[in-house]
Design an enzyme around this catalytic site. Structure first.
Site, PDB file in Angstrom:
ATOM      1  N   HIS A  43      22.906  41.288  25.261  1.00 11.01           N
ATOM      2  CA  HIS A  43      24.199  41.816  24.741  1.00 11.01           C
ATOM      3  C   HIS A  43      25.167  40.725  24.591  1.00 11.01           C
ATOM      4  O   HIS A  43      26.138  40.478  23.550  1.00 11.01           O
ATOM      5  CB  HIS A  43      24.692  42.847  25.720  1.00 11.01           C
ATOM      6  CG  HIS A  43      26.188  43.607  25.233  1.00 11.01           C
ATOM      7  ND1 HIS A  43      26.119  44.620  24.511  1.00 11.01           N
ATOM      8  CD2 HIS A  43      27.355  43.198  25.326  1.00 11.01           C
ATOM      9  CE1 HIS A  43      27.537  45.167  24.450  1.00 11.01           C
ATOM     10  NE2 HIS A  43      28.075  43.999  25.106  1.00 11.01           N
ATOM     11  N   GLU A  44      25.436  39.732  25.420  1.00 13.10           N
ATOM     12  CA  GLU A  44      26.345  38.745  25.594  1.00 13.10           C
ATOM     13  C   GLU A  44      26.065  37.738  24.365  1.00 13.10           C
ATOM     14  O   GLU A  44      26.871  37.194  23.832  1.00 13.10           O
ATOM     15  CB  GLU A  44      26.728  38.044  27.084  1.00 13.10           C
ATOM     16  CG  GLU A  44      27.273  39.165  27.967  1.00 13.10           C
ATOM     17  CD  GLU A  44      28.479  39.777  27.722  1.00 13.10           C
ATOM     18  OE1 GLU A  44      29.257  39.524  26.770  1.00 13.10           O
ATOM     19  OE2 GLU A  44      28.678  41.006  27.947  1.00 13.10           O
ATOM     20  N   HIS A  71      27.235  38.977  21.356  1.00 13.93           N
ATOM     21  CA  HIS A  71      28.626  38.424  20.864  1.00 13.93           C
ATOM     22  C   HIS A  71      28.772  37.200  20.655  1.00 13.93           C
ATOM     23  O   HIS A  71      29.343  36.676  19.536  1.00 13.93           O
ATOM     24  CB  HIS A  71      29.458  38.778  22.160  1.00 13.93           C
ATOM     25  CG  HIS A  71      29.745  40.165  22.479  1.00 13.93           C
ATOM     26  ND1 HIS A  71      30.104  41.066  21.409  1.00 13.93           N
ATOM     27  CD2 HIS A  71      29.670  41.068  23.477  1.00 13.93           C
ATOM     28  CE1 HIS A  71      30.204  42.271  21.914  1.00 13.93           C
ATOM     29  NE2 HIS A  71      30.227  42.424  23.197  1.00 13.93           N
ATOM     30  N   HIS A 116      30.302  45.383  18.866  1.00 13.19           N
ATOM     31  CA  HIS A 116      29.667  46.522  19.712  1.00 13.19           C
ATOM     32  C   HIS A 116      29.090  47.506  18.573  1.00 13.19           C
ATOM     33  O   HIS A 116      29.525  47.650  17.615  1.00 13.19           O
ATOM     34  CB  HIS A 116      30.421  47.361  20.555  1.00 13.19           C
ATOM     35  CG  HIS A 116      30.945  46.619  22.000  1.00 13.19           C
ATOM     36  ND1 HIS A 116      31.985  46.506  22.462  1.00 13.19           N
ATOM     37  CD2 HIS A 116      30.316  45.774  22.467  1.00 13.19           C
ATOM     38  CE1 HIS A 116      32.045  45.830  23.570  1.00 13.19           C
ATOM     39  NE2 HIS A 116      30.895  45.148  23.761  1.00 13.19           N
ATOM     40  N   CYS A 117      27.866  48.117  18.964  1.00 13.01           N
ATOM     41  CA  CYS A 117      27.108  48.902  18.085  1.00 13.01           C
ATOM     42  C   CYS A 117      27.360  50.459  18.367  1.00 13.01           C
ATOM     43  O   CYS A 117      27.479  50.807  19.735  1.00 13.01           O
ATOM     44  CB  CYS A 117      25.734  48.444  17.931  1.00 13.01           C
ATOM     45  SG  CYS A 117      24.798  49.374  16.939  1.00 13.01           S
ATOM     46  N   CYS A 159      20.988  50.741  21.214  1.00 21.14           N
ATOM     47  CA  CYS A 159      21.186  49.491  20.840  1.00 21.14           C
ATOM     48  C   CYS A 159      21.812  48.560  21.945  1.00 21.14           C
ATOM     49  O   CYS A 159      22.588  49.036  22.446  1.00 21.14           O
ATOM     50  CB  CYS A 159      21.995  49.156  19.425  1.00 21.14           C
ATOM     51  SG  CYS A 159      22.054  47.432  19.060  1.00 21.14           S
ATOM     52  N   CYS A 216      19.357  46.956  17.546  1.00 18.31           N
ATOM     53  CA  CYS A 216      18.815  47.761  16.555  1.00 18.31           C
ATOM     54  C   CYS A 216      18.556  46.997  15.056  1.00 18.31           C
ATOM     55  O   CYS A 216      19.062  45.895  14.949  1.00 18.31           O
ATOM     56  CB  CYS A 216      20.025  48.962  16.199  1.00 18.31           C
ATOM     57  SG  CYS A 216      21.387  48.567  15.393  1.00 18.31           S
TER      58      CYS A 216
HETATM   59 ZN   LIG Z   1      29.967  43.795  24.635  1.00 19.21          ZN
HETATM   60 ZN   LIG Z   2      23.018  47.826  17.048  1.00 16.17          ZN
END
Ligand SMILES: [Zn+2]
Ligand SMILES: [Zn+2]
Length: 176
Positions: free
Chosen positions: A128-129, A132, A138-139, A144, A163
């Site tokens: 996740h990071e 970024h 953000h999704c 995802c 995703c």
């Molecule tokens: Zn985030």
């Molecule tokens: Zn996504």
């Protein structure tokens, strides 16, 4: 593109290695390596009243390795702005991100330890990071890895992968 994983505090080597494998699996164009040296968090970034680190302050103090994307696994709890806590934080303009491990462990919630769950959460939050750092927002897809997690339940619900839409966005920008 190079990325280095570093650790702050008593972070198991297995967590660094698990994060590396997840990054190589999801983002084949990254060169990922691990710096096993154990760093200590700066108390300048500690909020004694809240007993948490200020995430952005700590990451800035830890700094960056040359021109390399730098991702820290940090054995601590942290907050940022008006959020009570953060699982992680990315500063894309600096090329620095961190994942805070304290709330990724079952023990934090009074549940019995689950090493595999913990490792899966580490994978998800690192992906996740790094997403970024690579420019993703953000999704809205809750499965995802780029969906925003407000609780450990959200973290457990999402998958350790991007995703198709997020993947496409990354690959449009970064693959040859
Ligand atoms: Zn985030
Ligand atoms: Zn996504």
């Amino acid at each position: 593109m190079e990325l280095v994983l570093r650790r702050v505090g008593d972070v198991p080597s297995a967590a660094l290695e698990r994060a590396k494998r997840a990054l190589l699996r999801e983002l084949e164009f990254l060169n990922v390596y691990i710096d096993y040296k154990r760093l200590e968090p700066s108390l300048d970034a500690y909020d004694w009243e809240r007993r948490q680190y200020v995430a952005s302050k700590l990451l800035k103090e830890l700094g960056k390795v040359d021109d390399t994307l730098t991702v820290y696994l940090i054995e601590a709890d942290a907050y940022e702005d008006n959020l009570n806590f953060v699982f992680g934080l990315a500063m894309p303009w600096e090329g620095i991100a961190g994942v805070f491990l304290r709330r990724l462990r079952n023990e934090f919630y009074g549940w019995s330890p689950d090493e595999e769950k913990f490792m899966q959460r580490v994978e998800k939050e690192v992906l996740h990071e790094v997403g970024h750092l690579l420019g993703l927002e953000h999704c809205p897809n809750p499965k995802c890895v780029m969906s925003f997690s407000n609780s450990i339940y959200d973290v457990d619900f999402k998958e350790a992968r991007f995703c198709n839409l997020c993947k496409l966005k990354i690959y449009r920008r970064f693959s040859a």
